[in-house]
Every structure is written in C-alpha cells, then in structure tokens.
Scaffold this motif. Sequence first.
Motif, PDB file in Angstrom:
ATOM      1  N   LEU A  74       0.832  -1.206   0.000  1.00 15.63           N
ATOM      2  CA  LEU A  74       0.000   0.000   0.000  1.00 15.63           C
ATOM      3  C   LEU A  74       0.864   1.251   0.000  1.00 15.63           C
ATOM      4  O   LEU A  74       0.628   2.188  -0.766  1.00 15.63           O
ATOM      5  N   SER A  75       1.880   1.281   0.878  1.00  8.69           N
ATOM      6  CA  SER A  75       2.730   2.467   0.989  1.00  8.69           C
ATOM      7  C   SER A  75       4.167   2.077   1.296  1.00  8.69           C
ATOM      8  O   SER A  75       4.427   1.037   1.915  1.00  8.69           O
ATOM      9  N   GLY A  96      -0.091  -1.590  -6.665  1.00 11.82           N
ATOM     10  CA  GLY A  96      -1.144  -1.035  -5.819  1.00 11.82           C
ATOM     11  C   GLY A  96      -0.661   0.095  -4.937  1.00 11.82           C
ATOM     12  O   GLY A  96      -1.370   0.533  -4.018  1.00 11.82           O
ATOM     13  N   LEU A  97       0.527   0.612  -5.189  1.00 12.03           N
ATOM     14  CA  LEU A  97       1.140   1.636  -4.336  1.00 12.03           C
ATOM     15  C   LEU A  97       0.394   2.968  -4.449  1.00 12.03           C
ATOM     16  O   LEU A  97       0.153   3.468  -5.548  1.00 12.03           O
ATOM     17  N   VAL A  98       0.056   3.557  -3.301  1.00 13.75           N
ATOM     18  CA  VAL A  98      -0.631   4.856  -3.296  1.00 13.75           C
ATOM     19  C   VAL A  98       0.144   5.921  -2.526  1.00 13.75           C
ATOM     20  O   VAL A  98      -0.191   7.104  -2.609  1.00 13.75           O
ATOM     21  N   ASP A  99       1.162   5.523  -1.778  1.00 16.45           N
ATOM     22  CA  ASP A  99       1.893   6.490  -0.939  1.00 16.45           C
ATOM     23  C   ASP A  99       3.384   6.169  -1.010  1.00 16.45           C
ATOM     24  O   ASP A  99       3.812   5.085  -0.610  1.00 16.45           O
ATOM     25  N   PRO A 120       1.194   5.046 -11.232  1.00 14.28           N
ATOM     26  CA  PRO A 120      -0.018   5.698 -11.750  1.00 14.28           C
ATOM     27  C   PRO A 120      -1.090   6.007 -10.715  1.00 14.28           C
ATOM     28  O   PRO A 120      -1.958   6.850 -10.960  1.00 14.28           O
ATOM     29  N   PHE A 121      -1.051   5.345  -9.547  1.00 14.34           N
ATOM     30  CA  PHE A 121      -2.140   5.490  -8.588  1.00 14.34           C
ATOM     31  C   PHE A 121      -1.731   6.212  -7.305  1.00 14.34           C
ATOM     32  O   PHE A 121      -2.451   6.170  -6.310  1.00 14.34           O
ATOM     33  N   LEU A 122      -0.600   6.873  -7.328  1.00 12.78           N
ATOM     34  CA  LEU A 122      -0.148   7.579  -6.123  1.00 12.78           C
ATOM     35  C   LEU A 122      -1.106   8.692  -5.730  1.00 12.78           C
ATOM     36  O   LEU A 122      -1.624   9.427  -6.569  1.00 12.78           O
ATOM     37  N   LYS A 144      -3.515  11.291 -11.745  1.00 11.06           N
ATOM     38  CA  LYS A 144      -4.725  12.060 -11.478  1.00 11.06           C
ATOM     39  C   LYS A 144      -5.236  11.966 -10.045  1.00 11.06           C
ATOM     40  O   LYS A 144      -6.066  12.775  -9.630  1.00 11.06           O
ATOM     41  N   PHE A 145      -4.752  10.988  -9.271  1.00 10.65           N
ATOM     42  CA  PHE A 145      -5.204  10.858  -7.884  1.00 10.65           C
ATOM     43  C   PHE A 145      -4.286  11.600  -6.909  1.00 10.65           C
ATOM     44  O   PHE A 145      -4.497  11.539  -5.696  1.00 10.65           O
ATOM     45  N   MET A 146      -3.290  12.298  -7.427  1.00 10.81           N
ATOM     46  CA  MET A 146      -2.286  12.956  -6.590  1.00 10.81           C
ATOM     47  C   MET A 146      -2.921  14.040  -5.716  1.00 10.81           C
ATOM     48  O   MET A 146      -3.554  14.973  -6.203  1.00 10.81           O
ATOM     49  N   ASN A 147      -2.735  13.893  -4.409  1.00 12.20           N
ATOM     50  CA  ASN A 147      -3.188  14.899  -3.445  1.00 12.20           C
ATOM     51  C   ASN A 147      -2.029  15.745  -2.928  1.00 12.20           C
ATOM     52  O   ASN A 147      -2.185  16.942  -2.673  1.00 12.20           O
TER      53      ASN A 147
END
Length: 268
Positions: A74-75, A96-99, A120-122, A144-147
Amino acid sequence: MSIMTIIPTCLWFLLVSSFTCANEADVYCLRDIYSQVKDPNRYLTSWVFGNTTSGYICNFSGVTCWHDDENRVLSIKLSGFGLEGEFPSGIMYCTGLVDLDLSRNNFYGALPSNMASLVPFLTTLDLSYNRFSGEIPASLSNIKFMNILMLQHNQFTGQLPPELASLPRLYKFSVADNQLTGPIPRFNETTMSIGPENFANNEGLCGRPMDACVDPEEETIRLGKMGAAVGAALLAPVGAFLDWFSFNRRKKKQGDTRHRSLIFHIGD
C-alpha cells in the motif's frame, strides 16, 4: 464434469492466479528497490527475502500492506533512512502503491520521464530534501489521484510544467529551494492554498504568488529609461557648473573691456 461446474472453477483459478501474480510482483518490486539503493545506516536489514509466508513483506521497515496477510504493498515510507542512489525504477512493480515517501535521503539524478507509468495510482509523492536534479517531469500531471506533491529542497532546474496545474485533487505542493525558472502555473486556489513559501528560493520563478513576470523586451526598455534618467541626474550638476563658469567668464571679460576703455579715455 458439467460446463456449469467448469466455468466457476476456471474463474476461481484465474482470480487466484491474478492475486498470486500481483503478490509476486510486489515482492519483486521491493527486491528490486533493495538492490538499487545503498543503505549505509542499515535501516533495511529487515528486508529479508525468500520467505514463502503470505504477508511477510508487510513486516519490512517502512512498508505497509493493504492487508497484513497479503503481499500487496500500500505504501513505502523511507523518510530519513539515509538511503543513496537514483530513483528506484523497480517501484513500477508495486502496482497497488498509493503512498511513496523518499524524503530526507541522499537520492540523486533525474526523475524518470515516465513517472505516471511507474506510479499511476499515487495519492502522495514526497521526494523532498534529496539531491534530485534535471527538469520536473510533465508526466507527473497524469497521476490524477495525486493529493500531495512535495519536491522542495532538491536541485531541479528548468521551468515548472504548466500541466501540473491540471491535477484535480492536488491540495499540498512545494518546490521551494530548487533552481527553477519561468512562470508559476495557475493552480486552482479554491482547492489548494499556495503562498510564497511554496516557491521560495528559486531566483528565476515569477508570477503569483511571487513577483510578477516581466517581458525581456519590456525589461530592456525599462532599464534603458532608468539609465537615461540616472545619466541625466548625474549630468545636470555638470551642466549647471559649465553654465555658471561660462557666465562668469563672459562677465569678467566684459568688465575687463570696460576697464580698458576707461583707462584709454582718461589717457586722452
């Protein structure tokens, strides 16, 4: 075996196979990162591979999994580990990495131009306080999900990609303490609070919230006018002195002429 029994069995096999492949990919991801970076402080000693237990990589330092019993990352948060090397391209296998937090290390070199393909999903990317250099990839705007995007305190050069302003979810951003030039993109200030501190110590950056950008031609004209004004101010006292000197000289000459005329008249 009937067709109605075969179909669910095949679907289950495909589902299990896909999870297995994904889990193996994530293990390969971490193995590749481990091989690409130097770890002088030995913070990655817990990254021991070869275990067949599901979820064993979830116990690695800095790694968090989606589920503790599943090798799906995940991170990855390795801030302050003192790691050295270029940006680890093996990160692409953690699908699946987001962080991703690699801040406060000694990473260097240019970022890959295809960053959006690698991660792509960070939602969070923190590369601050390293020695990354070169231009900031425009492909970051395709995540596009970058916060959160933190790139401060590196050695990035060139202009800020204007495409970054199109990131719809971005609310925290900094490129302070780099070597960037050119205009600052027009970020959406309704979703993101930006101030001079987000862009500080980039001598070449201009535009809101920093000083306004100046057209080079207009700047040349402005400097020319300024030079002319300074020149006029410096020459004005010289001109006044020359006028005074010339006036006094004429006056003295007229006085000498009258004096000689008077003497000549008396002599007669």
